[in-house]
Design a protein around this motif. Structure first.
Motif, PDB file in Angstrom:
ATOM      1  N   THR A 154       0.874  -1.180  -0.010  1.00  0.00           N
ATOM      2  CA  THR A 154      -0.240  -0.018   0.027  1.00  0.00           C
ATOM      3  C   THR A 154       0.944   1.294   0.028  1.00  0.00           C
ATOM      4  OG1 THR A 154       0.134   0.228   2.483  1.00  0.00           O
ATOM      5  CG2 THR A 154      -1.978  -1.175   1.491  1.00  0.00           C
ATOM      6  N   GLY A 155       2.135   1.081   0.210  1.00  0.00           N
ATOM      7  CA  GLY A 155       2.955   2.155   0.323  1.00  0.00           C
ATOM      8  C   GLY A 155       2.952   2.801   1.898  1.00  0.00           C
ATOM      9  N   ILE A 156       2.235   2.338   2.829  1.00  0.00           N
ATOM     10  CA  ILE A 156       2.323   3.021   3.872  1.00  0.00           C
ATOM     11  C   ILE A 156       3.819   2.765   4.898  1.00  0.00           C
ATOM     12  CG2 ILE A 156       1.502   1.093   5.383  1.00  0.00           C
ATOM     13  CD1 ILE A 156      -0.433   3.459   6.692  1.00  0.00           C
ATOM     14  N   ILE A 157       4.354   1.733   4.299  1.00  0.00           N
ATOM     15  CA  ILE A 157       5.751   1.384   5.081  1.00  0.00           C
ATOM     16  C   ILE A 157       6.713   2.405   4.385  1.00  0.00           C
ATOM     17  CG2 ILE A 157       7.603  -0.127   5.528  1.00  0.00           C
ATOM     18  CD1 ILE A 157       5.165  -0.816   6.888  1.00  0.00           C
ATOM     19  N   ALA A 158       6.551   2.786   3.182  1.00  0.00           N
ATOM     20  CA  ALA A 158       7.567   3.792   2.549  1.00  0.00           C
ATOM     21  C   ALA A 158       7.188   5.113   3.130  1.00  0.00           C
ATOM     22  CB  ALA A 158       7.210   3.884   1.014  1.00  0.00           C
ATOM     23  N   LEU A 159       5.689   5.396   3.392  1.00  0.00           N
ATOM     24  CA  LEU A 159       5.493   6.757   4.024  1.00  0.00           C
ATOM     25  C   LEU A 159       5.886   6.824   5.460  1.00  0.00           C
ATOM     26  CD1 LEU A 159       3.776   9.117   3.563  1.00  0.00           C
ATOM     27  CD2 LEU A 159       1.779   7.989   4.699  1.00  0.00           C
ATOM     28  N   HIS A 160       5.947   5.631   6.090  1.00  0.00           N
ATOM     29  CA  HIS A 160       6.581   5.931   7.771  1.00  0.00           C
ATOM     30  C   HIS A 160       8.152   6.354   7.423  1.00  0.00           C
ATOM     31  CE1 HIS A 160       2.954   4.327   9.158  1.00  0.00           C
ATOM     32  NE2 HIS A 160       3.284   2.955   9.020  1.00  0.00           N
ATOM     33  N   SER A 179      17.916   5.765   3.055  1.00  0.00           N
ATOM     34  CA  SER A 179      16.378   5.885   3.442  1.00  0.00           C
ATOM     35  C   SER A 179      15.811   7.102   2.171  1.00  0.00           C
ATOM     36  CB  SER A 179      16.081   6.778   4.536  1.00  0.00           C
ATOM     37  OG  SER A 179      16.724   5.929   5.567  1.00  0.00           O
ATOM     38  N   ILE A 180      16.748   8.043   1.828  1.00  0.00           N
ATOM     39  CA  ILE A 180      16.476   8.927   0.783  1.00  0.00           C
ATOM     40  C   ILE A 180      16.235   8.260  -0.470  1.00  0.00           C
ATOM     41  CG2 ILE A 180      17.063  10.912  -0.452  1.00  0.00           C
ATOM     42  CD1 ILE A 180      18.069  12.007   2.155  1.00  0.00           C
ATOM     43  N   LEU A 181      16.924   7.397  -0.772  1.00  0.00           N
ATOM     44  CA  LEU A 181      17.321   6.715  -2.179  1.00  0.00           C
ATOM     45  C   LEU A 181      15.919   5.712  -2.201  1.00  0.00           C
ATOM     46  CD1 LEU A 181      18.696   6.010  -4.668  1.00  0.00           C
ATOM     47  CD2 LEU A 181      19.863   4.356  -3.462  1.00  0.00           C
ATOM     48  N   ILE A 182      15.569   5.113  -1.309  1.00  0.00           N
ATOM     49  CA  ILE A 182      14.280   4.217  -1.051  1.00  0.00           C
ATOM     50  C   ILE A 182      13.300   4.969  -1.559  1.00  0.00           C
ATOM     51  CG2 ILE A 182      12.743   2.904   0.462  1.00  0.00           C
ATOM     52  CD1 ILE A 182      15.195   1.713   1.500  1.00  0.00           C
ATOM     53  N   VAL A 183      13.018   6.358  -0.689  1.00  0.00           N
ATOM     54  CA  VAL A 183      11.894   7.194  -0.562  1.00  0.00           C
ATOM     55  C   VAL A 183      11.837   7.630  -2.194  1.00  0.00           C
ATOM     56  CG1 VAL A 183      11.017   9.423  -0.174  1.00  0.00           C
ATOM     57  CG2 VAL A 183      11.809   7.918   1.673  1.00  0.00           C
ATOM     58  N   LEU A 184      12.891   8.044  -2.970  1.00  0.00           N
ATOM     59  CA  LEU A 184      12.968   8.604  -4.230  1.00  0.00           C
ATOM     60  C   LEU A 184      12.335   7.465  -5.160  1.00  0.00           C
ATOM     61  CD1 LEU A 184      16.079  10.793  -4.256  1.00  0.00           C
ATOM     62  CD2 LEU A 184      13.884  11.766  -4.739  1.00  0.00           C
ATOM     63  N   ARG A 185      12.883   6.317  -5.031  1.00  0.00           N
ATOM     64  CA  ARG A 185      12.555   5.150  -5.834  1.00  0.00           C
ATOM     65  C   ARG A 185      11.088   4.867  -5.628  1.00  0.00           C
ATOM     66  NH1 ARG A 185      18.354   1.747  -5.942  1.00  0.00           N
ATOM     67  NH2 ARG A 185      19.579   3.162  -7.225  1.00  0.00           N
ATOM     68  N   ARG A 186      10.526   5.076  -4.544  1.00  0.00           N
ATOM     69  CA  ARG A 186       9.194   4.660  -4.309  1.00  0.00           C
ATOM     70  C   ARG A 186       8.072   5.987  -4.450  1.00  0.00           C
ATOM     71  NH1 ARG A 186       7.888   0.505  -0.349  1.00  0.00           N
ATOM     72  NH2 ARG A 186       6.818  -0.364  -2.103  1.00  0.00           N
ATOM     73  N   LYS A 187       8.616   6.875  -5.218  1.00  0.00           N
ATOM     74  CA  LYS A 187       7.818   8.193  -5.368  1.00  0.00           C
ATOM     75  C   LYS A 187       6.536   7.862  -5.860  1.00  0.00           C
ATOM     76  CE  LYS A 187       8.353  12.795  -7.161  1.00  0.00           C
ATOM     77  NZ  LYS A 187       7.342  12.876  -7.816  1.00  0.00           N
ATOM     78  N   ARG A 188       6.428   7.123  -6.864  1.00  0.00           N
ATOM     79  CA  ARG A 188       4.943   7.034  -7.229  1.00  0.00           C
ATOM     80  C   ARG A 188       4.107   6.367  -6.332  1.00  0.00           C
ATOM     81  NH1 ARG A 188       4.583   4.022 -12.887  1.00  0.00           N
ATOM     82  NH2 ARG A 188       5.721   5.919 -13.514  1.00  0.00           N
ATOM     83  N   ILE A 189       4.490   5.373  -5.536  1.00  0.00           N
ATOM     84  CA  ILE A 189       3.684   4.601  -4.633  1.00  0.00           C
ATOM     85  C   ILE A 189       3.144   5.466  -3.279  1.00  0.00           C
ATOM     86  CG2 ILE A 189       5.151   3.411  -3.203  1.00  0.00           C
ATOM     87  CD1 ILE A 189       3.023   1.195  -3.191  1.00  0.00           C
ATOM     88  N   LEU A 190       4.125   6.655  -3.287  1.00  0.00           N
ATOM     89  CA  LEU A 190       4.027   7.537  -1.940  1.00  0.00           C
ATOM     90  C   LEU A 190       3.233   8.574  -2.637  1.00  0.00           C
ATOM     91  CD1 LEU A 190       7.872   8.139  -0.601  1.00  0.00           C
ATOM     92  CD2 LEU A 190       5.950   7.688   0.647  1.00  0.00           C
TER      93      LEU A 190
END
Length: 231
Positions: A154-160, A179-190
């Motif tokens: 759902t993307g909620i883990i990325a959001l945390h 962390s930032i690299l993961i956040v950027l690569r998961r931008k769409r789901i965020l």
């Protein structure tokens, strides 16, 4: 009132019972008080804007009793996070932050409490950040071969994780970059998380860029752009 079920309102009977339980659990803090739970509720309602009475509801005995909620959800979220960090919850003595929060990772109404608790924990939040990084890396590997989409994510883990970095939770030097690299690569789901749910969402990308991790953020953005350009 934040008992793990996402409850935002509570009847007076239950609230009084929780106050009595809290006094038993925390005698070193609350045992000195001479005010009854009923009087305490009245004082909080009269002297502050923390609690407001909504109306009346039927209790388990079929009687009508007053119901309450926090005047703003932020009060409830902050106090829930504080209670977790200070180990004020029932049976939470010597419970570390990750153990306390892990059962609630997928719960929508904990999306503000988790980064708040991480921030209030300071350096003790590092195991939580490491856990969120690991969970996100596992999510990213669960790709459906037919659709190319992530499965059960759902993307909620990325959001945390994103909110923890946006809130400047202190961590070892290598973890912000990861962390930032993961956040950027998961931008769409965020971005899908930003659009859904009843809870307010900050733009974590802007917030991270303006935070103490901003330089790391811009360096990683440039690196990712150049990598995609070369490919």
């Amino acid at each position: 009132m934040h008992d793990g079920t996402g409850q935002q309102k509570i009847i007076r009977d239950k609230l009084e019972r929780y106050i009595i339980e809290a006094r038993k659990e925390l005698p070193e803090i609350l045992d000195y008080t001479q005010v009854s739970p009923s009087k305490f509720i009245e004082q909080v309602e009269e002297r502050s804007s923390l609690l407001i009475q909504l109306g009346y509801e039927e209790n388990a005995l079929g009687q009508m009793t007053a119901s309450y909620e926090f005047s703003h959800l932020s009060f409830q979220e902050y106090l829930a996070a504080k209670a977790i960090v200070k180990q004020w919850l029932p049976n939470s003595r010597n419970m570390d932050l990750l153990k306390a929060l892990e059962p609630h990772m997928e719960e929508e109404h904990w999306r503000e409490v988790i980064p708040l608790a991480a921030f209030l924990s300071g350096r003790d939040a590092q195991p939580l950040i490491e856990y969120l990084i690991e969970r996100n890396e596992k999510c990213a590997s669960l790709v459906d071969s037919d659709t190319g989409k992530l499965k059960n994510d759902t993307g909620i883990i990325a959001l945390h994780l994103a909110n923890c970095i946006a809130n400047e939770v202190p961590v070892n030097q290598n973890l912000p970059q990861k962390s930032i690299l993961i956040v950027l690569r998961r931008k769409r789901i965020l971005e899908n998380q930003f659009k859904t749910g009843e809870y307010r969402i900050i733009n974590v990308f802007d917030t991270i860029a303006k935070s103490k991790y901003g330089n790391n953020y811009y360096d990683i953005v440039k690196s990712e752009l150049f990598t995609h350009f070369e490919e």
